[in-house]
Design a protein around this motif. Sequence first.
Motif, PDB file in Angstrom:
ATOM      1  N   GLY A 145       0.806  -1.217   0.000  1.00 13.80           N
ATOM      2  CA  GLY A 145       0.000   0.000   0.000  1.00 13.80           C
ATOM      3  C   GLY A 145       0.837   1.264   0.000  1.00 13.80           C
ATOM      4  O   GLY A 145       1.712   1.458  -0.846  1.00 13.80           O
ATOM      5  N   GLU A 146       0.615   2.132   0.987  1.00 12.00           N
ATOM      6  CA  GLU A 146       1.312   3.412   1.071  1.00 12.00           C
ATOM      7  C   GLU A 146       2.817   3.238   1.272  1.00 12.00           C
ATOM      8  O   GLU A 146       3.587   4.162   1.025  1.00 12.00           O
ATOM      9  N   GLU A 147       3.245   2.073   1.725  1.00 15.56           N
ATOM     10  CA  GLU A 147       4.665   1.816   1.965  1.00 15.56           C
ATOM     11  C   GLU A 147       5.334   1.130   0.766  1.00 15.56           C
ATOM     12  O   GLU A 147       6.500   0.739   0.856  1.00 15.56           O
ATOM     13  N   ALA A 148       4.627   0.990  -0.343  1.00 17.66           N
ATOM     14  CA  ALA A 148       5.166   0.267  -1.497  1.00 17.66           C
ATOM     15  C   ALA A 148       6.342   0.975  -2.134  1.00 17.66           C
ATOM     16  O   ALA A 148       7.198   0.335  -2.756  1.00 17.66           O
ATOM     17  N   ALA A 149       6.410   2.293  -1.984  1.00 14.05           N
ATOM     18  CA  ALA A 149       7.465   3.084  -2.622  1.00 14.05           C
ATOM     19  C   ALA A 149       7.527   4.433  -1.931  1.00 14.05           C
ATOM     20  O   ALA A 149       6.741   4.720  -1.015  1.00 14.05           O
ATOM     21  N   LEU A 150       8.453   5.287  -2.379  1.00 13.55           N
ATOM     22  CA  LEU A 150       8.547   6.626  -1.832  1.00 13.55           C
ATOM     23  C   LEU A 150       7.279   7.422  -2.153  1.00 13.55           C
ATOM     24  O   LEU A 150       6.571   7.110  -3.115  1.00 13.55           O
ATOM     25  N   PRO A 151       6.965   8.461  -1.365  1.00 15.33           N
ATOM     26  CA  PRO A 151       5.677   9.144  -1.498  1.00 15.33           C
ATOM     27  C   PRO A 151       5.371   9.656  -2.902  1.00 15.33           C
ATOM     28  O   PRO A 151       4.201   9.623  -3.325  1.00 15.33           O
TER      29      PRO A 151
END
Length: 288
Positions: A145-151
């Motif tokens: 989810g939100e932690e899959a890649a940099l913002p």
Amino acid sequence: MRRLDLDGATLFALTDAAPTPAASSYAFPEADFAAHPELTARWFPDGMFHTRFGVFALCCHDGRILMVDAGLGPGPSPYFDGLGGRLPEEFKAAGLNPNAVSLVIFSHFHLDHVGWALDETGAPRFREARYLAPAAEIAHWQDQGEEAALPHHVAAFRRSLAPIVESGRLEAAEAGLPIFSNGEITASLLPAPGHTAGHHAILIEGAGRPILIAGDSWHNPAQIAVPEWCHRADRDQDLARQSRRAVAEHAARTGAVVAAGHFIESEAFGQIVQDAATGALAYQPLHQ
């Protein structure tokens, strides 16, 4: 724009955008440039990292188009100082019809690879196309989810790709299985994890000579000779090093033409040669 004429198809290297060059030490923060002065002089002649955001379009002689990656998008991109892409103009200059795109394949989901997936209404831009991505990349984003890649990559995914995922239109593909065929021409995925968890290169066979569309296996030709040099965007650096080496060896062994989306346009097509005595690998651009 570059083009490579093949048996039964033409491969176009399209440049969606080219960001402002960055200091080589910024782009490759752990690279020991002084240890490789010849490579540094050849591939970083002014001490800067020059790159582009490339899209590849394989246009078959029956008019069907396989498109690999979807560029930065129309912009303005806050991460790249308001930069916007020009893929529609590149399609027009190449004489390509967007409605003839029958498959869009993503090597991975970073912001400079998904930007033109949707049009200004939020609908799939390539209306006649299937959308496909490596199963491992899809699984990573579903799990993390939100932690899959940099913002900035997460924001681009939500903006440009999430609606296609949510509609069920994005298909998952496994490595080694055909994802596209047109006469003798076939395409399949080659695992190259490390830059992202599910990053893959794309192999095209049956067009007279094998083609390896590298995705982000390399950001600069120097990495073919020195795979230890990681770009700052590599998520798992150790795995990225292994993949860089494996993909380069595959290209050298098979004699494939390499198509690299981050190499400057004049060097977008090339071959990887191996020194018989030392085993060292090197990139040789094809200048047509």
